[in-house]
Design an enzyme around this catalytic site. Sequence first.
Site, PDB file in Angstrom:
ATOM      1  N   PRO A  92      70.132  88.302  93.114  1.00  0.00           N
ATOM      2  CA  PRO A  92      70.376  86.914  92.992  1.00  0.00           C
ATOM      3  C   PRO A  92      71.631  86.640  92.351  1.00  0.00           C
ATOM      4  CG  PRO A  92      68.506  87.418  91.511  1.00  0.00           C
ATOM      5  CD  PRO A  92      68.718  88.775  92.389  1.00  0.00           C
ATOM      6  N   ASN A  93      72.309  85.680  92.890  1.00  0.00           N
ATOM      7  CA  ASN A  93      73.382  84.892  92.439  1.00  0.00           C
ATOM      8  C   ASN A  93      74.762  85.785  92.649  1.00  0.00           C
ATOM      9  OD1 ASN A  93      72.377  82.513  91.885  1.00  0.00           O
ATOM     10  ND2 ASN A  93      71.366  83.634  90.268  1.00  0.00           N
ATOM     11  N   ARG A 132      82.749  81.901  90.454  1.00  0.00           N
ATOM     12  CA  ARG A 132      82.412  81.264  89.124  1.00  0.00           C
ATOM     13  C   ARG A 132      82.685  82.325  88.265  1.00  0.00           C
ATOM     14  NH1 ARG A 132      79.263  76.712  88.956  1.00  0.00           N
ATOM     15  NH2 ARG A 132      79.692  77.021  86.659  1.00  0.00           N
ATOM     16  N   TYR A 150      82.380  87.882  85.071  1.00  0.00           N
ATOM     17  CA  TYR A 150      82.263  88.653  86.117  1.00  0.00           C
ATOM     18  C   TYR A 150      83.391  89.167  86.980  1.00  0.00           C
ATOM     19  CZ  TYR A 150      77.180  87.310  85.298  1.00  0.00           C
ATOM     20  OH  TYR A 150      76.061  87.311  84.804  1.00  0.00           O
ATOM     21  N   ASN A 162      72.141  96.467  91.894  1.00  0.00           N
ATOM     22  CA  ASN A 162      72.477  95.408  90.898  1.00  0.00           C
ATOM     23  C   ASN A 162      71.468  94.471  90.909  1.00  0.00           C
ATOM     24  OD1 ASN A 162      73.181  93.480  89.092  1.00  0.00           O
ATOM     25  ND2 ASN A 162      75.352  93.705  89.486  1.00  0.00           N
ATOM     26  N   ALA A 204      69.526  89.056  87.589  1.00  0.00           N
ATOM     27  CA  ALA A 204      68.627  88.598  86.350  1.00  0.00           C
ATOM     28  C   ALA A 204      67.219  89.405  86.645  1.00  0.00           C
ATOM     29  CB  ALA A 204      68.387  87.244  86.394  1.00  0.00           C
ATOM     30  N   HIS A 262      65.884  92.289  84.207  1.00  0.00           N
ATOM     31  CA  HIS A 262      65.462  91.896  82.827  1.00  0.00           C
ATOM     32  C   HIS A 262      63.728  91.611  82.866  1.00  0.00           C
ATOM     33  CE1 HIS A 262      69.371  91.877  82.188  1.00  0.00           C
ATOM     34  NE2 HIS A 262      69.496  90.673  82.586  1.00  0.00           N
ATOM     35  N   ASP A 310      58.466  98.791  90.225  1.00  0.00           N
ATOM     36  CA  ASP A 310      57.344  99.521  90.843  1.00  0.00           C
ATOM     37  C   ASP A 310      57.931  99.930  92.292  1.00  0.00           C
ATOM     38  OD1 ASP A 310      55.586  99.268  88.802  1.00  0.00           O
ATOM     39  OD2 ASP A 310      54.424  97.721  89.940  1.00  0.00           O
ATOM     40  N   GLU A 342      71.439 102.171  88.588  1.00  0.00           N
ATOM     41  CA  GLU A 342      71.551 100.603  88.212  1.00  0.00           C
ATOM     42  C   GLU A 342      73.046 100.369  87.851  1.00  0.00           C
ATOM     43  OE1 GLU A 342      68.824  99.991  85.234  1.00  0.00           O
ATOM     44  OE2 GLU A 342      69.391  97.974  84.695  1.00  0.00           O
ATOM     45  N   HIS A 352      75.663  97.295  86.429  1.00  0.00           N
ATOM     46  CA  HIS A 352      75.877  95.912  85.754  1.00  0.00           C
ATOM     47  C   HIS A 352      77.374  95.623  85.854  1.00  0.00           C
ATOM     48  CE1 HIS A 352      71.781  94.989  85.504  1.00  0.00           C
ATOM     49  NE2 HIS A 352      71.521  95.995  85.030  1.00  0.00           N
ATOM     50  N   ILE A 353      77.771  94.464  86.095  1.00  0.00           N
ATOM     51  CA  ILE A 353      79.313  94.236  86.122  1.00  0.00           C
ATOM     52  C   ILE A 353      79.611  94.099  84.594  1.00  0.00           C
ATOM     53  CG2 ILE A 353      81.022  92.681  86.893  1.00  0.00           C
ATOM     54  CD1 ILE A 353      79.123  92.354  89.552  1.00  0.00           C
ATOM     55  N   SER A 354      78.934  93.129  84.096  1.00  0.00           N
ATOM     56  CA  SER A 354      79.074  92.820  82.643  1.00  0.00           C
ATOM     57  C   SER A 354      78.621  93.663  81.588  1.00  0.00           C
ATOM     58  CB  SER A 354      78.662  91.605  82.386  1.00  0.00           C
ATOM     59  OG  SER A 354      77.279  91.182  82.664  1.00  0.00           O
ATOM     60  N   ARG A 356      76.051  90.336  75.417  1.00  0.00           N
ATOM     61  CA  ARG A 356      75.545  89.191  75.893  1.00  0.00           C
ATOM     62  C   ARG A 356      74.364  88.602  74.972  1.00  0.00           C
ATOM     63  NH1 ARG A 356      76.201  88.674  81.994  1.00  0.00           N
ATOM     64  NH2 ARG A 356      76.240  86.544  81.531  1.00  0.00           N
ATOM     65  N   ARG A 381      69.332  89.683  77.889  1.00  0.00           N
ATOM     66  CA  ARG A 381      69.790  90.618  79.002  1.00  0.00           C
ATOM     67  C   ARG A 381      69.949  91.946  78.377  1.00  0.00           C
ATOM     68  NH1 ARG A 381      72.247  87.184  82.550  1.00  0.00           N
ATOM     69  NH2 ARG A 381      73.090  85.372  81.498  1.00  0.00           N
TER      70      ARG A 381
HETATM   71  O1  CA2 Z   1      76.394  91.935  84.656  1.00  0.00           O
HETATM   72  C1  CA2 Z   1      75.617  91.966  85.859  1.00  0.00           C
HETATM   73  O2  CA2 Z   1      76.005  92.468  86.874  1.00  0.00           O
HETATM   74  C2  CA2 Z   1      74.540  91.131  85.957  1.00  0.00           C
HETATM   75  O3  CA2 Z   1      73.404  91.944  86.668  1.00  0.00           O
HETATM   76  C3  CA2 Z   1      74.656  89.748  86.778  1.00  0.00           C
HETATM   77  C4  CA2 Z   1      73.565  88.879  86.803  1.00  0.00           C
HETATM   78  C5  CA2 Z   1      72.810  88.884  85.251  1.00  0.00           C
HETATM   79  O4  CA2 Z   1      71.856  87.948  85.278  1.00  0.00           O
HETATM   80  C6  CA2 Z   1      72.561  90.180  84.561  1.00  0.00           C
HETATM   81  O5  CA2 Z   1      72.088  89.756  83.150  1.00  0.00           O
HETATM   82  C7  CA2 Z   1      73.950  91.094  84.499  1.00  0.00           C
HETATM   83  C8  CA2 Z   1      73.955  87.676  87.315  1.00  0.00           C
HETATM   84  C9  CA2 Z   1      74.602  87.584  88.494  1.00  0.00           C
HETATM   85  C10 CA2 Z   1      75.304  86.219  88.755  1.00  0.00           C
HETATM   86  O6  CA2 Z   1      76.620  86.575  89.314  1.00  0.00           O
HETATM   87  C11 CA2 Z   1      77.402  85.529  89.009  1.00  0.00           C
HETATM   88  C12 CA2 Z   1      78.615  85.602  89.671  1.00  0.00           C
HETATM   89  C13 CA2 Z   1      79.583  84.632  89.427  1.00  0.00           C
HETATM   90  C14 CA2 Z   1      79.316  83.458  89.039  1.00  0.00           C
HETATM   91  C15 CA2 Z   1      77.879  83.235  88.458  1.00  0.00           C
HETATM   92  C16 CA2 Z   1      76.994  84.213  88.794  1.00  0.00           C
END
Ligand code: CA2
Length: 139
Positions: free
Chosen positions: A10-11, A18, A23, A73, A76, A79, A86, A97, A99-101, A106, A110
């Site tokens: 998601p997202n 953004r 990210y 990836n 959220a 978490h 499963d 797995e 994660h970009i960040s 954080r 997370r």
């Molecule tokens: O760091 C990552 O890749 C995450 O999986 C990104 C998720 C976050 O919930 C995880 O804790 C860490 C969020 C993805 C949302 O991506 C956005 C990208 C641009 C602007 C807003 C959100």
Amino acid sequence: MKTFYVLNGPNLNRLGKREPGIYGSETLETVERRLAEVADENQISIVFRQSNHEGDLIDWIHEAEDAAGIIINPGAFTHYSYAIRDAIASVTVQVVEVHISNVHNREPFRHTSVISPVTKGQIVGFGTNGYELALRSFL
Ligand code: CA2
């Protein structure tokens, strides 16, 4: 030809639009193009997908059971989604797995991944390069 699934939760469709401070400024389309280049160089194929819906990710993990590997990836869902955990546990294909960040510097929520215990490994905090690192880990 070996096929690798790259699944995004998601997202992540908002990537590059953004929060560049967290990210980066690369879009998911750019990540897909970069992986396609690595795929061409290595005679492999990539199935690249994104969904904001947990069930889609679960269906795609099942679909990928005969693939050479999954890079995920889960956003959220990482978490708290025992359903995605499963699904990964239900297939024998290895999963990395990404994660970009750096989730560990954080918010505390997370710091926990319910996914990691059923993965081969985790790549965290290397920006969108993490996807390529994950793919190369399989090659
Ligand atoms: O760091 C990552 O890749 C995450 O999986 C990104 C998720 C976050 O919930 C995880 O804790 C860490 C969020 C993805 C949302 O991506 C956005 C990208 C641009 C602007 C807003 C959100």
